[in-house]
Design an enzyme around this catalytic site. Structure first.
Site, mmCIF file in Angstrom:
data_model
loop_
_atom_site.group_PDB
_atom_site.id
_atom_site.type_symbol
_atom_site.label_atom_id
_atom_site.label_comp_id
_atom_site.label_asym_id
_atom_site.label_seq_id
_atom_site.Cartn_x
_atom_site.Cartn_y
_atom_site.Cartn_z
ATOM 1 N N ASP A 1 0.809 -1.220 0.000
ATOM 2 C CA ASP A 1 0.000 0.000 0.000
ATOM 3 C C ASP A 1 0.843 1.271 0.000
ATOM 4 O OD1 ASP A 1 -1.964 -1.874 0.312
ATOM 5 O OD2 ASP A 1 -2.899 -0.923 2.059
ATOM 6 N N ASP A 2 0.194 2.334 -0.401
ATOM 7 C CA ASP A 2 0.631 3.728 -0.206
ATOM 8 C C ASP A 2 1.700 4.227 -1.179
ATOM 9 O OD1 ASP A 2 -1.125 3.505 1.871
ATOM 10 O OD2 ASP A 2 0.345 3.775 3.485
ATOM 11 N N HIS B 1 -6.122 2.866 -4.003
ATOM 12 C CA HIS B 1 -6.069 3.026 -2.539
ATOM 13 C C HIS B 1 -6.453 4.463 -2.154
ATOM 14 C CE1 HIS B 1 -5.030 2.052 1.530
ATOM 15 N NE2 HIS B 1 -3.855 2.670 1.557
ATOM 16 N N HIS C 1 -5.420 9.403 0.715
ATOM 17 C CA HIS C 1 -5.400 8.609 1.943
ATOM 18 C C HIS C 1 -6.228 9.186 3.089
ATOM 19 C CE1 HIS C 1 -3.737 5.619 4.775
ATOM 20 N NE2 HIS C 1 -3.393 4.966 3.679
ATOM 21 N N HIS D 1 3.645 -2.332 3.275
ATOM 22 C CA HIS D 1 3.751 -0.990 2.687
ATOM 23 C C HIS D 1 5.101 -0.867 2.002
ATOM 24 C CE1 HIS D 1 0.647 -0.651 5.768
ATOM 25 N NE2 HIS D 1 0.149 0.349 5.046
#
Ligand code: NI
Length: 474
Positions: free
Chosen positions: A281-282, A332, A336, A423
């Site tokens: 993620d991210d 995603h 955020h 991540h």
């Protein structure tokens, strides 16, 4: 197109039985039932008498054989070389009639021989217990001057419409598509098709994401092997897009599809027993993401990257590189946020802006979504409109920041079908990945993407934590 045979044997028999008529044997499908009327008959005035007689007999024969009802002769156009018969069913719907006439016209115009005759009609074939195909049939006969009979030359058959056997109603989108979630999944495929066929897809991506939506009321033609969906030509430069059933099998009621079509299609079912999806993620960034890509390539492992739209906008080449290396790219959100604190419009914007950034960078539209912090509620899920992918193994890498601790945590919690959350923006996470892969590979696990884990059957509005453990929050 089908060609059917005609046999001299059966013709002789018929000739014996009924002296009046000269017979032309028609090989109709056994299962075919026809309810037709003749609405159009032309007789060529200058034709010789035998020709005319035979023609009449051919017609009578057809009427008798098929229990046709002979209605009034209607005058119709004649082409330069030939005359033709157009036989169509009573009370036929406009659309089908139009197609039949067009088919008849095309074939009559292509006739080379003055002594040709064309018949067009609609026949019904039972495909299985559920389905009836109504075929537009055109048959071409040739006058044999020597023998003074017509012989069959060609037969063309085209599926005009598909009916449900019980109700005799046309199969509609709401019969074919299982539910709203499935419709939504097909919507995504439609968007991909629109983009695929446009010369400069980046020009229309915004409209595709915001102004094209497949709903049950959409104008859709249910064809034997595909859906033809009408789209806004002014916006997208195309009248329609075609989606083959084999692209959307998890989302349709296959009982409404010709089994012959299904047989030809192989559905992708995951055969591996021990499978795991690594998810990151991210990202993407230009440091740890790049290092991770190298590492995954060296170990020949494919993973799924839940990208942030704003990071993709900043580093589109990294996103492209992720895609080029065969990994799955998913959404995603853009910035955020905790989506449960946003309005529906703001959630839509987070999703769409990210889809757009990903498309511009990679040329693909993501199929899966992961909510920041895993935070969703019913409103959020409905607003996102994609499959919501959570995880069952949380590496806690953002907190642990120590590769050995991350590895131990993952190894302890993992089981077949797991989705592992990591991540790629932390170097310690990337360090851990190498060991995780080695350890789990030694245990016989195979690494797959999220979509592969779910055999490409995951549905919008559903939440997934691992394989065989999803809940419908609809
Ligand atoms: Ni995140």
């Amino acid at each position: 197109m089908k060609k059917s045979q005609y046999t001299t044997e059966s013709r002789k028999e018929l000739r014996k039985r009924k002296n009046v008529l000269v017979f032309l044997t028609l090989c109709l499908f056994i299962s075919t039932t026809i309810s037709l009327s003749i609405v159009k008959v032309n007789v060529y005035d200058t034709a010789n008498q035998e020709f005319k007689n035979e023609l009449e007999l051919l017609l009578l024969e057809k009427i008798q054989k098929n229990n046709l009802e002979h209605t009034n002769d209607v005058k119709s156009g004649i082409n330069n070389l030939n005359f033709h018969y157009l036989i169509i069913s009573k009370n036929e719907n406009e659309r089908l009639l139009k197609h039949l006439k067009a088919q008849n016209k095309t074939h009559s115009e292509n006739l080379k021989d003055v002594n040709s005759v064309i018949f067009s009609f609609i026949s019904e074939n039972m495909i299985n217990d559920q389905l009836i195909y109504r075929n537009l049939v055109t048959k071409e006969y040739l006058w044999n001057e020597e023998k003074k009979i017509f012989t069959k030359k060609e037969e063309y058959s085209f599926i005009g419409e598909i009916l449900m056997a019980d109700t005799k109603e046309q199969v509609k989108l709401n019969n074919l598509v299982k539910d709203e979630a499935s419709l939504r999944a097909i919507n995504r495929v439609m968007q991909e098709k629109i983009l695929e066929q446009h010369p400069t897809p980046n020009d229309i991506i915004e409209d595709v994401l915001t102004r094209s939506e497949l709903v049950y009321e959409s104008e859709v033609e249910i064809m034997p092997a595909s859906l033809q969906i009408k789209i806004d030509k002014d916006l997208f430069g195309l009248d329609s897009v075609i989606i083959e059933y084999n692209e959307i099998i998890p989302y349709i009621n296959t009982k409404f599809i010709d089994p012959a079509v299904l047989e030809a299609q192989q559905s992708e079912i995951l055969e591996e027993k021990k499978v795991i999806a690594l998810t990151f993620d991210d990202g993407p960034n230009t440091t740890s993401t790049v290092r991770l890509l190298e590492l995954l390539a060296n170990q020949n492992v494919e993973a799924t990257f839940f990208l942030l739209g704003q990071m993709v906008s900043m580093h589109p080449y990294i996103a492209e590189e992720i895609r080029n290396r065969g990994h799955e790219i998913a959404n995603h959100s853009y910035s955020h946020p905790d989506l449960t604190k946003l309005s529906r419009e703001d959630i839509r914007e987070e999703v769409i802006k990210t889809d757009k950034a990903i498309f511009k960078a990679t040329g693909i539209l993501p199929k899966n979504f992961r909510a920041p912090y895993g935070a969703v509620n019913q409103e959020v899920i409905m607003a996102i409109g994609m499959p919501i992918i959570h995880w069952d193994v949380d590496s806690m890498d953002w907190k642990l920041k120590d590769s050995n601790s991350i590895v131990n945590r993952v190894i302890n919690d993992v089981q077949s079908g797991s989705i592992i959350l990591l991540h790629d923006i932390h170097e310690s996470s990337v360090d851990a990945v190498h060991k995780i892969i080695r350890n789990l590979s030694d245990q016989g696990y195979k690494f797959v993407t999220v979509s592969e884990l779910f055999s490409h059957a995951q549905k919008p509005y559903y939440q997934y934590f691992r394989v065989e453990n999803h809940s419908n929050n609809e």
